[in-house]
Design a protein around this motif. Structure first.
Motif, PDB file in Angstrom:
ATOM      1  N   LYS A 174      42.514  37.860  36.644  1.00 10.76           N
ATOM      2  CA  LYS A 174      41.549  38.349  37.629  1.00 10.76           C
ATOM      3  C   LYS A 174      40.169  38.506  36.981  1.00 10.76           C
ATOM      4  O   LYS A 174      40.052  38.727  35.770  1.00 10.76           O
ATOM      5  N   PRO A 175      39.099  38.416  37.793  1.00 10.57           N
ATOM      6  CA  PRO A 175      37.740  38.507  37.228  1.00 10.57           C
ATOM      7  C   PRO A 175      37.480  39.807  36.476  1.00 10.57           C
ATOM      8  O   PRO A 175      36.730  39.829  35.508  1.00 10.57           O
ATOM      9  N   ASP A 176      38.095  40.896  36.901  1.00  9.71           N
ATOM     10  CA  ASP A 176      37.826  42.192  36.285  1.00  9.71           C
ATOM     11  C   ASP A 176      38.909  42.596  35.282  1.00  9.71           C
ATOM     12  O   ASP A 176      39.073  43.785  34.969  1.00  9.71           O
ATOM     13  N   GLN A 229      40.558  43.900  28.521  1.00 10.21           N
ATOM     14  CA  GLN A 229      41.041  43.318  27.277  1.00 10.21           C
ATOM     15  C   GLN A 229      42.453  43.789  26.980  1.00 10.21           C
ATOM     16  O   GLN A 229      43.276  43.044  26.441  1.00 10.21           O
ATOM     17  N   ALA A 230      42.758  45.018  27.363  1.00 11.53           N
ATOM     18  CA  ALA A 230      44.101  45.553  27.139  1.00 11.53           C
ATOM     19  C   ALA A 230      45.137  44.764  27.933  1.00 11.53           C
ATOM     20  O   ALA A 230      46.240  44.479  27.434  1.00 11.53           O
ATOM     21  N   ASP A 231      44.789  44.388  29.176  1.00 12.32           N
ATOM     22  CA  ASP A 231      45.705  43.599  30.004  1.00 12.32           C
ATOM     23  C   ASP A 231      45.897  42.205  29.413  1.00 12.32           C
ATOM     24  O   ASP A 231      47.006  41.666  29.419  1.00 12.32           O
ATOM     25  N   ARG A 281      36.223  33.090  35.087  1.00 12.46           N
ATOM     26  CA  ARG A 281      37.605  33.521  34.908  1.00 12.46           C
ATOM     27  C   ARG A 281      38.070  33.308  33.481  1.00 12.46           C
ATOM     28  O   ARG A 281      37.581  32.421  32.774  1.00 12.46           O
ATOM     29  N   THR A 282      39.030  34.109  33.081  1.00 14.98           N
ATOM     30  CA  THR A 282      39.733  33.906  31.816  1.00 14.98           C
ATOM     31  C   THR A 282      41.131  33.412  32.148  1.00 14.98           C
ATOM     32  O   THR A 282      41.781  33.922  33.064  1.00 14.98           O
ATOM     33  N   VAL A 301      46.810  39.815  36.136  1.00 19.08           N
ATOM     34  CA  VAL A 301      47.162  38.425  36.423  1.00 19.08           C
ATOM     35  C   VAL A 301      46.915  38.119  37.897  1.00 19.08           C
ATOM     36  O   VAL A 301      47.345  38.863  38.783  1.00 19.08           O
ATOM     37  N   ASP A 302      46.203  37.018  38.149  1.00 20.36           N
ATOM     38  CA  ASP A 302      45.935  36.584  39.516  1.00 20.36           C
ATOM     39  C   ASP A 302      47.024  35.632  40.006  1.00 20.36           C
ATOM     40  O   ASP A 302      47.622  35.825  41.057  1.00 20.36           O
TER      41      ASP A 302
END
Length: 340
Positions: free
Chosen positions: A6-8, A11-13, A36-37, A59-60
């Motif tokens: 997800k865009p937001d 870093q922990a996720d 996006r990453t 996660v998207d």
């Protein structure tokens, strides 16, 4: 597979997803784009088929990569990759600016190299090419100066400021060449030398990979995959002609490969019209065509006295011809929205 975050996402996720993938014996590759990453997962995906990645925080969606090459594909990374070159990384191959790698096929002496290096820099080349180790069809042909040739290239770099690209032939030489060159070249004969690809993939230097004499585009991209799988994302693809039934030219320059590679991969693509045609008078027209086709740069052979060249004199431009070609290339670049 590709895990689109997800865009937001925090870093922990990201770290959490990466660690869970590693826990299952697979290799994650994180690619941060403008919007996006994404995380590419390499390995036997059956190991995580029961892992509910889609519900992980941040996660998207989770998508399969259908192509056999994963990391080099547009599916893995939509944006074009820019390969930074040089100690200050100011040269960016793959952007709006086109870059020309120019110099002699083989480093023959410091004096000859300096003459060419200074002339190509004055004409607008941004990278100096020159072979210290030369793979030759005949074992009786000039094989290059080896370590001495590398030292000459370093000296030319000091005096001209041009980063250098040179070929590495053997896994035993990778550490040495990587310590001196700004770009490691993998020649056409070594495109499928997988041990060598793995070795350069473990360095932090950009790698210019030349297409094999009879390689399909799929095989070419899979070779690039070998390098990237080792953790080195700084790969430059080079179309240098393929072997066909035609005998009027040294090889057949496959210019269609340029837009095809651009469609299939995010990696920058350059063209070597010198080796492709084998005739100096054909280099300029094919260089223009390469830029028109969408190439991100060129590799051109230049020699002050081709008649005395120890390697590929018949395809080398003299400095005045190279300068004139560069002026013409600027017009073509401007016509297709690029800069030179």
């Amino acid at each position: 597979m590709i895990i689109v975050l997800k865009p937001d996402v925090s870093q922990a996720d990201i770290d959490h997803v990466v660690q869970r993938i590693k826990d299952h014996g697979l290799t994650p590759h994180v690619s941060a784009g403008k919007e996006r990453t994404i995380i590419g997962v390499i390995g036997d995906e059956r190991a995580i088929e029961n892992l509910p990645l889609s519900i992980f925080p941040g996660v998207d969606k989770v998508m399969p990569i259908l192509s056999p090459y994963k990391l080099v594909s547009r599916e893995f990374k939509h944006e074009d990759t820019l390969v930074a070159v040089g100690p200050d990384r100011t040269i960016q191959i793959g952007g709006t600016r086109l870059h020309v790698m120019a110099g002699p096929c083989a480093v023959e002496s410091l004096e000859r190299l300096m003459t060419v290096a200074e002339s190509v820099r004055a004409a607008g080349a941004t990278i100096l090419r020159g072979g210290a180790f030369k793979p030759r069809t005949s074992p009786h042909s000039f094989q290059g100066l080896g370590d001495e040739g590398l030292d000459h290239l370093i000296e030319a770099k000091k005096k001209t400021g041009l980063p250098i690209v040179t070929e590495v032939l053997d896994t035993r030489d990778v550490e040495l060449v990587a310590s001196k060159a700004d770009i490691l070249q993998i020649g056409t004969r070594n495109m499928q030398n997988f041990r060598l690809l793995i070795e350069v993939g473990q360095t932090d230097k950009p790698v210019m990979l030349k297409r094999g004499l009879s390689a399909t585009i799929k095989e070419f991209l899979l070779s690039a995959e070998y390098i990237m799988k080792q953790g080195n994302p700084r790969v430059i693809l080079c179309e240098r002609g393929i072997r066909t039934f035609e005998t009027q030219v040294r090889n057949t320059l496959d210019l269609a490969a340029v837009p095809v590679l651009k469609q299939l991969s995010h990696l920058p693509v350059i063209v070597d019209p010198s080796h492709a045609t084998g005739k100096w008078e054909l280099v300029a027209p094919m260089a223009k065509a390469a830029i028109a086709a969408g190439a991100d740069g060129l590799m051109i052979e230049v020699h002050a006295n081709p008649e005395e060249a120890l390697c590929d004199g018949e395809e080398s431009l003299k400095p005045p011809k190279f300068h004139a070609m560069m002026q013409e290339l600027k017009k073509v670049a401007a016509a297709v929205g690029r800069e030179l």
